[in-house]
Design an enzyme around this catalytic site. Structure first.
Site, PDB file in Angstrom:
ATOM      1  N   ASN A  91       0.810  -1.230   0.000  1.00 16.66           N
ATOM      2  CA  ASN A  91       0.000   0.000   0.000  1.00 16.66           C
ATOM      3  C   ASN A  91       0.843   1.279   0.000  1.00 16.66           C
ATOM      4  OD1 ASN A  91      -2.411   1.801   0.818  1.00 16.66           O
ATOM      5  ND2 ASN A  91      -0.999   2.015   2.542  1.00 16.66           N
ATOM      6  N   SER A 144      -4.028   2.891  -8.526  1.00 15.63           N
ATOM      7  CA  SER A 144      -4.804   4.140  -8.564  1.00 15.63           C
ATOM      8  C   SER A 144      -5.574   4.214  -9.878  1.00 15.63           C
ATOM      9  CB  SER A 144      -3.855   5.339  -8.484  1.00 15.63           C
ATOM     10  OG  SER A 144      -4.545   6.545  -8.738  1.00 15.63           O
ATOM     11  N   TYR A 157       3.638   9.723 -11.332  1.00 21.61           N
ATOM     12  CA  TYR A 157       2.749   8.963 -10.448  1.00 21.61           C
ATOM     13  C   TYR A 157       1.855   8.043 -11.277  1.00 21.61           C
ATOM     14  CZ  TYR A 157      -0.928   8.025  -7.002  1.00 21.61           C
ATOM     15  OH  TYR A 157      -1.829   7.400  -6.163  1.00 21.61           O
ATOM     16  N   ALA A 159       2.222   6.940 -14.356  1.00 19.57           N
ATOM     17  CA  ALA A 159       2.980   5.870 -15.020  1.00 19.57           C
ATOM     18  C   ALA A 159       3.370   4.789 -14.016  1.00 19.57           C
ATOM     19  CB  ALA A 159       4.215   6.454 -15.694  1.00 19.57           C
ATOM     20  N   ILE A 190      -9.544   9.912  -2.421  1.00 20.09           N
ATOM     21  CA  ILE A 190      -9.779   9.500  -1.042  1.00 20.09           C
ATOM     22  C   ILE A 190      -9.122  10.534  -0.124  1.00 20.09           C
ATOM     23  CG2 ILE A 190      -9.628   7.529   0.558  1.00 20.09           C
ATOM     24  CD1 ILE A 190     -10.720   6.742  -2.271  1.00 20.09           C
TER      25      ILE A 190
HETATM   26  P1  NAP Z   1      -0.974   8.480   2.936  1.00 22.03           P
HETATM   27  O1  NAP Z   1      -2.067   8.910   3.840  1.00 22.03           O
HETATM   28  O2  NAP Z   1       0.119   9.432   2.625  1.00 22.03           O
HETATM   29  O3  NAP Z   1      -0.363   7.118   3.497  1.00 22.03           O
HETATM   30  C1  NAP Z   1       0.761   6.530   2.907  1.00 22.03           C
HETATM   31  C2  NAP Z   1       1.703   6.048   3.987  1.00 22.03           C
HETATM   32  O4  NAP Z   1       2.864   5.485   3.335  1.00 22.03           O
HETATM   33  C3  NAP Z   1       2.210   7.205   4.868  1.00 22.03           C
HETATM   34  O5  NAP Z   1       2.218   6.822   6.223  1.00 22.03           O
HETATM   35  C4  NAP Z   1       3.610   7.428   4.336  1.00 22.03           C
HETATM   36  O6  NAP Z   1       4.490   7.976   5.300  1.00 22.03           O
HETATM   37  C5  NAP Z   1       4.015   6.016   3.974  1.00 22.03           C
HETATM   38  N1  NAP Z   1       5.188   5.984   3.099  1.00 22.03           N
HETATM   39  C6  NAP Z   1       5.594   6.909   2.180  1.00 22.03           C
HETATM   40  N2  NAP Z   1       6.748   6.530   1.627  1.00 22.03           N
HETATM   41  C7  NAP Z   1       7.090   5.351   2.181  1.00 22.03           C
HETATM   42  C8  NAP Z   1       8.173   4.464   2.031  1.00 22.03           C
HETATM   43  N3  NAP Z   1       9.184   4.739   1.204  1.00 22.03           N
HETATM   44  N4  NAP Z   1       8.205   3.327   2.764  1.00 22.03           N
HETATM   45  C9  NAP Z   1       7.206   3.047   3.640  1.00 22.03           C
HETATM   46  N5  NAP Z   1       6.170   3.853   3.857  1.00 22.03           N
HETATM   47  C10 NAP Z   1       6.097   4.990   3.122  1.00 22.03           C
HETATM   48  O7  NAP Z   1      -1.548   8.064   1.507  1.00 22.03           O
HETATM   49  P2  NAP Z   1      -2.789   7.168   1.059  1.00 22.03           P
HETATM   50  O8  NAP Z   1      -3.647   8.031   0.240  1.00 22.03           O
HETATM   51  O9  NAP Z   1      -3.357   6.399   2.179  1.00 22.03           O
HETATM   52  O10 NAP Z   1      -2.020   6.205   0.048  1.00 22.03           O
HETATM   53  C11 NAP Z   1      -1.995   4.797   0.161  1.00 22.03           C
HETATM   54  C12 NAP Z   1      -1.912   4.227  -1.251  1.00 22.03           C
HETATM   55  O11 NAP Z   1      -3.118   4.545  -1.951  1.00 22.03           O
HETATM   56  C13 NAP Z   1      -0.769   4.802  -2.076  1.00 22.03           C
HETATM   57  O12 NAP Z   1      -0.147   3.779  -2.815  1.00 22.03           O
HETATM   58  C14 NAP Z   1      -1.467   5.785  -2.986  1.00 22.03           C
HETATM   59  O13 NAP Z   1      -0.764   5.999  -4.183  1.00 22.03           O
HETATM   60  C15 NAP Z   1      -2.794   5.075  -3.212  1.00 22.03           C
HETATM   61  N6  NAP Z   1      -3.873   5.955  -3.659  1.00 22.03           N
HETATM   62  C16 NAP Z   1      -4.349   6.973  -2.891  1.00 22.03           C
HETATM   63  C17 NAP Z   1      -5.378   7.774  -3.378  1.00 22.03           C
HETATM   64  C18 NAP Z   1      -5.974   8.913  -2.598  1.00 22.03           C
HETATM   65  O14 NAP Z   1      -6.821   9.648  -3.136  1.00 22.03           O
HETATM   66  N7  NAP Z   1      -5.588   9.135  -1.349  1.00 22.03           N
HETATM   67  C19 NAP Z   1      -5.911   7.537  -4.653  1.00 22.03           C
HETATM   68  C20 NAP Z   1      -5.389   6.495  -5.412  1.00 22.03           C
HETATM   69  C21 NAP Z   1      -4.386   5.706  -4.909  1.00 22.03           C
HETATM   70  P3  NAP Z   1       4.699   9.589   5.307  1.00 22.03           P
HETATM   71  O15 NAP Z   1       3.353  10.172   5.610  1.00 22.03           O
HETATM   72  O16 NAP Z   1       5.703   9.804   6.385  1.00 22.03           O
HETATM   73  O17 NAP Z   1       5.180   9.955   3.943  1.00 22.03           O
END
Ligand code: NAP
Length: 263
Positions: A91, A144, A157, A159, A190
């Site tokens: 994730n 995503s 992102y 790609a 989200i």
């Molecule tokens: P988030 O709230 O930022 O959570 C992501 C977590 O991953 C954060 O705790 C972050 O830590 C951690 N992280 C970042 N880089 C890392 C690394 N190198 N190693 C380990 N942990 C790391 O984001 P989220 O929206 O929940 O995202 C989760 C997934 O859903 C991601 O893959 C994202 O691309 C995908 N996604 C999200 C959305 C959306 O709208 N939110 C939409 C489509 C897809 P830090 O906060 O310290 O950076």
């Protein structure tokens, strides 16, 4: 409580915040034993405390998913604590900027690929022999809608998420005969740590009612709404589903897109 994951052992990356955090809590509620990883150690501690308070079984490890060595150590921790691992949720991810093409930086492309693509590749590589040997396992990659169509993120992102969807399909086809399932979830908009600045900007500009306006449900979602789909794919209820990229996006990928950038 349904306990759809009762007794299962799962590793979830990026579990300190957003979708990973909501998944960790729902997995615990559904009876899973957990190994949680994130680069943010303080956040991991808070999630662990919350799950311990629910009577859950959870271990945490600070992990940068872009490091193959750290991923190996994470998986070894899982095998040491639980002997078996049934579920891996890749994730953790980062988004990156929205620079126009001529201003894009290769070091940013590289960092995004290291975390969003190579992180899941390392974790899959180091858990797959174990799952094949047991002839069971479910891997869920969080991609995503940006990996399906344009307009939901920057070039790098988007790609990276397209690469993750394809890695999901090619890997699923390689291990299907071992009864190991690999799927992707493609979230839409989200409200999480990743998108917080965008939500805050919209609220401060009085444009809150426009958040999520391009999808059919006309709203953004909460991380719990994605976690439910992740639990489903992890559970035995999804026993005949593999190689799929399932959009949890309020219907945005179901309709014709608006030309040009939407963000
Ligand atoms: P988030 O709230 O930022 O959570 C992501 C977590 O991953 C954060 O705790 C972050 O830590 C951690 N992280 C970042 N880089 C890392 C690394 N190198 N190693 C380990 N942990 C790391 O984001 P989220 O929206 O929940 O995202 C989760 C997934 O859903 C991601 O893959 C994202 O691309 C995908 N996604 C999200 C959305 C959306 O709208 N939110 C939409 C489509 C897809 P830090 O906060 O310290 O950076």
């Amino acid at each position: 409580m349904a306990e759809r994951l009762k007794g299962k052992k799962a590793i979830i990356t990026g579990a300190s915040n957003g979708i990973g955090r909501a998944s960790a809590i729902l997995f615990a509620r559904e009876g899973a034993n957990l190994i949680l990883a994130d680069i943010n150690e303080a956040g991991l501690g808070q999630v662990q405390e919350e799950i311990n308070g629910m009577g859950g079984n959870v271990f945490i490890r600070k992990t940068d998913v872009s490091s193959e060595e750290e991923i190996k150590a994470l998986i070894n921790l899982g095998l040491e604590k639980f002997t078996d691992i049934d579920i891996l949720v890749n994730n953790a991810g980062i988004s990156g900027g929205l620079d126009v093409l001529e201003e894009q930086r290769l070091d940013e492309w590289q960092r995004i690929y290291e975390i969003n693509v190579l992180g899941p590749v390392y974790a899959t590589k180091h858990i797959i022999a174990h799952m094949k040997e047991r002839r069971k396992g479910s891997i869920i990659n969080i991609a995503s809608v940006a990996g399906i169509m344009s307009g939901a993120g920057g070039n790098a992102y988007s790609a990276s998420k397209a690469a993750l969807i394809n890695f999901t399909k090619t890997s699923a086809c390689e291990v299907g005969s071992y009864n190991v399932r690999i799927n992707a979830i493609c979230p839409g908009l989200i409200e999480t740590g990743m998108t917080q600045p965008f939500f805050e900007w919209a609220r401060s500009a009085g444009k809150e009612n426009q958040l999520g306006k391009y999808c059919e449900l006309k709203r953004a979602a909460h991380p719990e709404e994605v976690a439910g789909a992740i639990v489903f794919l992890a559970s035995d209820e999804a026993s005949y589903i593999t190689g799929q990229a399932i959009a949890v996006d309020g219907g945005i990928t179901a309709s014709m897109s608006v030309p040009g950038r939407k963000i």
